[in-house]
Write a protein that holds these residues in place. Structure first.
Motif, PDB file in Angstrom:
ATOM      1  N   TRP A   1       6.136  54.515  12.741  1.00 43.01           N
ATOM      2  CA  TRP A   1       4.759  54.914  12.479  1.00 43.01           C
ATOM      3  C   TRP A   1       3.792  53.741  12.331  1.00 43.01           C
ATOM      4  O   TRP A   1       2.647  53.797  12.803  1.00 43.01           O
ATOM      5  N   SER A   2       4.200  52.674  11.723  1.00 41.17           N
ATOM      6  CA  SER A   2       3.280  51.561  11.467  1.00 41.17           C
ATOM      7  C   SER A   2       3.068  50.668  12.690  1.00 41.17           C
ATOM      8  O   SER A   2       2.154  49.836  12.696  1.00 41.17           O
TER       9      SER A   2
ATOM     10  N   GLY B   1       8.685  58.639  12.297  1.00 41.01           N
ATOM     11  CA  GLY B   1       8.376  58.045  10.995  1.00 41.01           C
ATOM     12  C   GLY B   1       8.784  56.591  10.921  1.00 41.01           C
ATOM     13  O   GLY B   1       8.060  55.752  10.353  1.00 41.01           O
ATOM     14  N   ARG B   2       9.909  56.261  11.495  1.00 40.36           N
ATOM     15  CA  ARG B   2      10.399  54.879  11.484  1.00 40.36           C
ATOM     16  C   ARG B   2       9.452  53.938  12.240  1.00 40.36           C
ATOM     17  O   ARG B   2       9.311  52.763  11.892  1.00 40.36           O
TER      18      ARG B   2
ATOM     19  N   ARG C   1       8.056  67.127   9.359  1.00 45.80           N
ATOM     20  CA  ARG C   1       8.295  65.680   9.349  1.00 45.80           C
ATOM     21  C   ARG C   1       7.147  64.934  10.045  1.00 45.80           C
ATOM     22  O   ARG C   1       6.798  63.822   9.644  1.00 45.80           O
ATOM     23  N   LEU C   2       6.595  65.538  11.076  1.00 46.40           N
ATOM     24  CA  LEU C   2       5.447  64.935  11.752  1.00 46.40           C
ATOM     25  C   LEU C   2       4.171  65.138  10.932  1.00 46.40           C
ATOM     26  O   LEU C   2       3.353  64.230  10.806  1.00 46.40           O
TER      27      LEU C   2
ATOM     28  N   LEU D   1       3.290  62.755   8.140  1.00 50.70           N
ATOM     29  CA  LEU D   1       2.749  61.446   8.512  1.00 50.70           C
ATOM     30  C   LEU D   1       1.223  61.463   8.567  1.00 50.70           C
ATOM     31  O   LEU D   1       0.596  60.421   8.715  1.00 50.70           O
ATOM     32  N   SER D   2       0.637  62.658   8.482  1.00 46.90           N
ATOM     33  CA  SER D   2      -0.828  62.836   8.512  1.00 46.90           C
ATOM     34  C   SER D   2      -1.471  62.207   9.748  1.00 46.90           C
ATOM     35  O   SER D   2      -2.375  61.364   9.645  1.00 46.90           O
ATOM     36  N   PRO D   3      -1.021  62.590  10.946  1.00 46.66           N
ATOM     37  CA  PRO D   3      -1.659  62.059  12.153  1.00 46.66           C
ATOM     38  C   PRO D   3      -3.116  62.511  12.226  1.00 46.66           C
ATOM     39  O   PRO D   3      -3.463  63.592  11.763  1.00 46.66           O
TER      40      PRO D   3
ATOM     41  N   ASP E   1      12.896  61.947  13.312  1.00 54.89           N
ATOM     42  CA  ASP E   1      12.943  60.883  12.311  1.00 54.89           C
ATOM     43  C   ASP E   1      12.460  59.549  12.883  1.00 54.89           C
ATOM     44  O   ASP E   1      11.917  58.706  12.159  1.00 54.89           O
TER      45      ASP E   1
ATOM     46  N   LYS F   1      -4.373  57.490  14.684  1.00 54.45           N
ATOM     47  CA  LYS F   1      -3.059  57.777  15.244  1.00 54.45           C
ATOM     48  C   LYS F   1      -2.975  59.190  15.829  1.00 54.45           C
ATOM     49  O   LYS F   1      -3.469  60.144  15.238  1.00 54.45           O
TER      50      LYS F   1
END
Length: 402
Positions: free
Chosen positions: A284-285, A281-282, A322-323, A326-328, A278, A17
């Protein structure tokens, strides 16, 4: 063999990602205290990230060329802006959901304040609120249905912006902007750039005069400017070329429009920076390439508001965790062009960038700003090569050759 074709042949989908955080117009020049907005801003999160990242500078089009937002973003998405030219009108049109058919020509409109002798005193009509602008668009749509046999369709935008779509025979996008580009100057009328643009230029000028007639006595929006005459282009899609699932997280119509043109999914991300961040994150999947666009750095720069631009940078820095949470696999922070507050407009200066991944040769940068980027490990590169670099750091490119 073109670079894009090479990358297409090497691209592979491994699920890694990537986030491209674009702080529009982020590049600056030293202000009153000898620092740029980035240097003056308190950015503890970006600075900490810079110490373990590669920093560098991007030339968006070429050395010494001042880029518009369209070419700047195309470069960030891996397209050569010299090869793929997309007008601002079609970008804005797609961003507001306009219906554009074959042969139609779109233009981005700015409501403006003009004097009785056609001097433009405010190119943005005081950045009138979006709600008031929509009412002005409604009034115009009810009053102007066609110009010289050409059908006219209006679409409201944000603040002082709107979109107009011209539909008729014999129209061409080969028309120069009807905009003097600076306040206090007389109106610059549309003109054809080649002979097939004559009809469109005549229609555009008649349209501008009709708008002034309808809005006579209004304040501050009593006229309009038109920019970016363009039709729908033929462009390869980002997902097909690079084997990614891209999504755009943006609020302004033009950037949504550009994202749609290159094949990104465009989502509703709210109007605030909080909601914008935000949203990543919503989603992300569901995606693996996230284009996150922050407009307000550019807006404050264009307004000549050094402190305002600095505060936007600080707000983004506060939201950055916040980004990071997510551990991009790859995170890039950059801009589409420089908008120094001291110039109140776009400039040709190279744009700072930060690239974070587990494969960087970083560790010696102190902070994320123009001075550190000038000497960073990322060097100075063409912006159109950035996405390839992101793919490489995400291990999404196979080896070239035996």
């Amino acid at each position: 063999m073109k670079r894009m074709d090479i990358l297409k042949s090497l691209a592979t989908d491994n699920g890694k990602k990537m986030i491209l955080l674009v702080m529009d117009g982020i590049g600056g020049l030293p202000g009153p205290e000898g620092k740029t907005e980035l240097e003056a801003a308190a950015t503890p999160n970006m600075d900490a990230l810079a110490r373990k990242s590669e920093l560098g500078l991007l030339d968006m089009v070429d050395v010494g060329i001042t880029p518009g937002s369209g070419p700047g973003h195309l470069s960030l998405f891996g397209y050569d802006p010299m090869e793929f030219s997309i007008g601002r009108g079609i970008l804005e049109a797609m961003g507001v959901g306009a219906l554009v058919g074959p042969g139609d020509v779109c233009a981005r409109g700015n409501f403006c304040t003009r004097s009785d002798d056609d001097v433009i005193t405010d190119r943005r009509a005081g950045r009138i609120p979006t709600e008031k602008s929509a009412l002005v668009v409604k009034k115009l749509a009810e009053s102007i249905k066609e110009i010289n046999g050409v059908r006219v369709t209006f679409y409201p935008g944000k603040e002082h912006r709107f979109v107009v779509v011209f539909s008729g025979e014999g129209l061409s996008e080969n028309v120069a902007d009807a905009d003097p580009q600076q306040e206090g100057s007389p109106m610059r009328w549309a003109r054809p750039t080649v002979s097939d643009g004559e009809r469109m230029a005549d229609v555009a000028n008649a349209f501008i005069k009709k708008v002034a007639e309808v809005l006579k006595g209004e304040a501050p929006a009593n006229g309009c400017l038109l920019r970016g005459f363009s039709s729908a282009p033929d462009i390869p899609l980002l997902g097909d070329v690079y084997k990614i699932k891209p999504v755009a997280v943006a609020t302004y119509p033009m950037y949504k429009g550009l994202a749609k043109l290159v094949g990104m999914n465009v989502v509703e991300a709210g109007e605030t920076l909080d909601k914008l961040f935000d949203s990543v994150g919503r989603l992300w999947s569901d995606y693996d390439y996230f284009y996150v666009h922050v407009k307000y750095t550019d807006s404050r720069g264009e307004d000549g508001d050094f402190e305002g631009k600095k505060k936007v940078v600080e707000t983004v820095d506060a939201l950055l965790p916040r980004l990071l949470a997510l551990s991009p696999d790859v995170l890039v922070i950059t801009g589409d062009h420089s908008t120094p507050s001291v110039m109140s407009g776009h400039s040709w200066h190279p744009v700072p960038f930060l690239l974070a991944s587990e494969f960087v040769r970083g560790g010696d940068s102190k902070s994320f700003d123009e001075r550190e980027c000038r000497i960073g490990a990322g060097g100075r590169i063409e912006a159109k090569k950035l996405l390839g670099l992101m793919l490489a750091h995400a291990r999404r490119l196979d080896k070239f050759g035996a």
